[in-house]
Design a protein around this motif. Structure first.
Motif, PDB file in Angstrom:
ATOM      1  N   PRO A   1       9.013  32.494  88.646  1.00 19.87           N
ATOM      2  CA  PRO A   1       9.679  31.706  87.601  1.00 19.87           C
ATOM      3  C   PRO A   1      10.393  32.524  86.543  1.00 19.87           C
ATOM      4  O   PRO A   1      11.425  32.089  86.010  1.00 19.87           O
ATOM      5  CB  PRO A   1       8.523  30.894  86.992  1.00 19.87           C
TER       6      PRO A   1
ATOM      7  N   GLU B   1      15.731  23.699  87.284  1.00 18.73           N
ATOM      8  CA  GLU B   1      14.852  24.631  86.580  1.00 18.73           C
ATOM      9  C   GLU B   1      13.501  24.012  86.221  1.00 18.73           C
ATOM     10  O   GLU B   1      12.507  24.725  86.056  1.00 18.73           O
ATOM     11  CB  GLU B   1      15.561  25.164  85.343  1.00 18.73           C
TER      12      GLU B   1
ATOM     13  N   ILE C   1      12.936  26.122  90.785  1.00 19.77           N
ATOM     14  CA  ILE C   1      11.808  26.949  90.380  1.00 19.77           C
ATOM     15  C   ILE C   1      10.569  26.465  91.125  1.00 19.77           C
ATOM     16  O   ILE C   1      10.210  25.298  91.024  1.00 19.77           O
ATOM     17  CB  ILE C   1      11.588  26.863  88.854  1.00 19.77           C
TER      18      ILE C   1
END
Length: 369
Positions: free
Chosen positions: A49, A155, A369
């Protein structure tokens, strides 16, 4: 501790002699494809991440053999969603399905209708501020499918709905510029002249609690409600034509700052002979559907300059631009053609969809992610 840095499960350092957090800073400047090919610790680092995300393809697919469903309607048309969402990792060359979109309300996005075998129904989507936005589509009853934009944020790996649309519609103008979504014209459950001339904006730059649709300057007529229209963000303006392909068409330009409609330059509309997209809202690219020619627009000379001409680009159905590449959906959605326009001459390659899938739309966004 390294709670926000690389977790070396094999007790191997990324770079000998350096702590992993410092090594990660050094390696982040290297090409992701290089990191992927060197060793497993570097490969795993790519997907951590805290590592800067590389960009991937986000694709809307339609199953070639119809939608899958666990709740068919006895004796009736299947009302289930016929669109599936995947991301293509260009580093590992692998497809990954996106998380399931919210099902409250149930999502009904129809790409093919049993009564209209010769024509596909549009599912209109775009990207804005690193979000994938679905903004207009059609249900099995030929009604607008979305009362609010459906948004995916890579994300955070999550879906959510945007602000409610005053009049849900389909066959409309959709585009983005400077972090805002624009929707114009279109048809609701039936044709209305005021809707066909309307223009609205949703500004994603504002805080979520302040999101909403603002009325903007209307179009002069309803000629842009006949089919789905791509509004291409270009140097503070939205550029669009009302008919696809090489047919005689009308162009329009909307000035974002002045909230004003203008006539499209003659050279721009004359060469707009297929799907178009913009790179960083600074350069417009278009593919001539008949010739398979990819061109870019020269605003100073009001003309189109050839980039490359390929047999594979003939009858291209949609394109997107990002990170120096043009990604085009080939005829009948059989594959994605990627053209690297930074190379001289431009080079290209093909991306095959998962088996049994037809490509409906393609976008470029950061990896999940």
């Amino acid at each position: 501790t390294h709670s926000d840095s690389f977790d070396d499960s094999e007790n191997r350092t990324l770079l000998p002699g350096l702590p992993d957090d410092l090594a990660q800073r050094c390696l982040s400047s290297l090409s992701p494809s290089l990191l992927f090919s060197v060793c497993h610790p570097w490969r795993r680092l790519l997907y951590f991440p805290s590592f800067p995300p590389f960009f991937s393809l986000y694709v809307l697919f339609s199953p070639l053999h119809g939608p899958t469903t666990t709740n068919p309607v006895p004796g009736g048309i299947d009302p289930q969603n016929s669109i599936e969402f995947f991301s293509f990792d260009p580093i590992s060359s692998s497809w990954t399905p996106l998380p399931t979109p919210p099902q409250n309300p149930p999502l009904h996005l129809l790409h093919r209708h049993p009564s209209f075998l010769s024509r596909n129904l549009p599912v209109q989507s775009l990207t804005v501020s690193n979000h994938l936005v679905l903004i207009a589509a059609t249900t099995h009853k030929l009604f607008p499918a979305l009362s609010s934009p459906l948004v995916f944020h890579p994300e955070s790996n999550s879906w959510f709905y945007g602000p409610q649309i005053s009049t849900p519609r389909r066959w409309c103008v959709t585009g983005s510029a400077q972090g805002a979504v624009y929707m114009a014209s279109g048809v609701g459950s039936h044709y209305q002249g005021d809707i066909a001339r309307s223009m609205e904006r949703w500004d994603l730059n504002k805080k979520r609690e302040s999101w909403g649709w603002e009325n903007k300057a209307p179009l002069k007529d309803g000629r842009f409600s006949r089919e789905e229209v791509e509004a291409v963000g270009y140097r503070g303006k939205l550029c669009m034509v009302n008919v696809k392909g090489n047919a005689v068409k009308e162009g329009a330009v909307y000035d974002v700052e002045l909230d004003k409609w203008e006539e499209m330059p003659q050279g721009m509309v004359a060469g707009w002979n297929g799907p178009a997209a913009t790179m960083d809202e600074d350069v417009i690219y278009v593919i001539d559907e008949v010739k398979g020619r990819l061109s870019k627009y020269d605003g100073e000379k009001d003309c189109w300059e050839k980039v490359i001409e390929l047999e594979q680009l003939k009858r291209a159905e949609q394109i997107t631009a990002g990170r120096g590449k043009i990604c085009a959906i080939s005829a009948k959605g059989e594959k994605i053609i990627v053209v690297d326009v930074r190379d001289k001459p431009a080079r290209f390659w093909e991306v095959a969809p998962p088996p049994g899938m037809e490509v409906v739309a393609v976008h470029v966004l950061p990896r999940m992610i």
